[in-house]
Design a protein around this motif. Structure first.
Motif, PDB file in Angstrom:
ATOM      1  N   GLU A 130     -62.106  27.360  16.559  1.00  0.00           N
ATOM      2  CA  GLU A 130     -61.172  26.968  15.533  1.00  0.00           C
ATOM      3  C   GLU A 130     -60.130  27.622  14.814  1.00  0.00           C
ATOM      4  O   GLU A 130     -59.313  27.175  14.251  1.00  0.00           O
ATOM      5  CB  GLU A 130     -62.451  26.443  14.160  1.00  0.00           C
ATOM      6  N   SER A 131     -60.123  29.020  15.224  1.00  0.00           N
ATOM      7  CA  SER A 131     -59.074  29.685  14.597  1.00  0.00           C
ATOM      8  C   SER A 131     -58.804  30.774  15.638  1.00  0.00           C
ATOM      9  O   SER A 131     -59.522  31.391  16.469  1.00  0.00           O
ATOM     10  CB  SER A 131     -59.595  30.477  13.353  1.00  0.00           C
ATOM     11  N   CYS A 132     -57.488  31.200  15.508  1.00  0.00           N
ATOM     12  CA  CYS A 132     -57.035  32.435  16.279  1.00  0.00           C
ATOM     13  C   CYS A 132     -56.755  33.849  15.663  1.00  0.00           C
ATOM     14  O   CYS A 132     -56.567  34.729  16.092  1.00  0.00           O
ATOM     15  CB  CYS A 132     -55.582  32.056  17.326  1.00  0.00           C
ATOM     16  N   TYR A 133     -56.815  33.508  14.238  1.00  0.00           N
ATOM     17  CA  TYR A 133     -56.674  34.642  13.250  1.00  0.00           C
ATOM     18  C   TYR A 133     -58.135  34.842  12.626  1.00  0.00           C
ATOM     19  O   TYR A 133     -58.323  33.842  11.799  1.00  0.00           O
ATOM     20  CB  TYR A 133     -55.445  34.745  12.282  1.00  0.00           C
ATOM     21  N   LEU A 134     -58.813  35.921  12.713  1.00  0.00           N
ATOM     22  CA  LEU A 134     -59.919  36.043  11.874  1.00  0.00           C
ATOM     23  C   LEU A 134     -59.785  37.394  11.163  1.00  0.00           C
ATOM     24  O   LEU A 134     -58.994  38.316  11.508  1.00  0.00           O
ATOM     25  CB  LEU A 134     -61.185  36.516  13.039  1.00  0.00           C
ATOM     26  N   PHE A 135     -60.316  37.184   9.779  1.00  0.00           N
ATOM     27  CA  PHE A 135     -60.085  38.064   8.831  1.00  0.00           C
ATOM     28  C   PHE A 135     -61.475  38.816   8.469  1.00  0.00           C
ATOM     29  O   PHE A 135     -62.270  37.908   7.805  1.00  0.00           O
ATOM     30  CB  PHE A 135     -59.175  37.872   7.911  1.00  0.00           C
TER      31      PHE A 135
END
Length: 161
Positions: A130-135
């Motif tokens: 779902e995402s390409c930037y994880l924090f």
């Protein structure tokens, strides 16, 4: 559609080897940036840049330039899937979460996902599609379980793809 995918750079609907995909990646909508001379005098830009350089990079010009280059590359090439991560290590309250919020707005909130450290390793996690930037906001090191996760994270970071 046969399957759902999260593929930066691909069209919303694409076909690959006879399979039709719905791409859940959302192309960020950037504001038109003015020539460099104009935005470098913008007070918001100056505040963000100074905070990254003086606080998050601890005044280290090399680390600041690396982080600035990574962010610039993300903006210039939103279709590319970066295969490395950025780790910011500092005491609490210096603005790492603030930077995440700024970048999340720029990258497109739908492409960003806040997660806990324990979610990064182990079994399949849906957010990875779902995402390409994880924090990961805070990594606390407690007990054997986290030690094992840190070893997995180290292996994940150092592995070549």
């Amino acid at each position: 559609m046969d399957r759902v995918s999260f593929r930066p750079g691909a069209e919303q609907f694409f076909e690959d080897r006879g399979t039709k995909y719905l791409n859940k990646y959302e192309i960020p909508k950037y504001y038109h940036l003015k020539p460099e001379a104009d935005y470098k005098s913008n007070p918001n830009f100056i505040i963000i840049r100074n905070h990254i350089e003086k606080v998050l990079a601890n005044g280290d010009k090399t680390n600041f330039r690396r982080l600035e280059d990574i962010i610039a590359s993300d903006f210039r090439n939103p279709h590319k899937n970066r295969k490395y991560m950025v780790v910011l290590k500092s005491s609490k309250g210096v603005g790492k979460s603030w930077l995440w919020n700024v970048l999340s707005e720029c990258y497109g909130p739908r492409n960003c996902q806040p997660i806990e450290f324990k979610q990064l390793t182990g079994q399949f996690q849906g957010f990875l599609t779902e995402s390409c930037y994880l924090f990961i906001d805070e990594v606390e090191s407690r007990g054997f379980e986290d030690k094992d996760r840190r070893a997995n994270l180290k292996r994940l970071v150092s592995e070549s793809f």
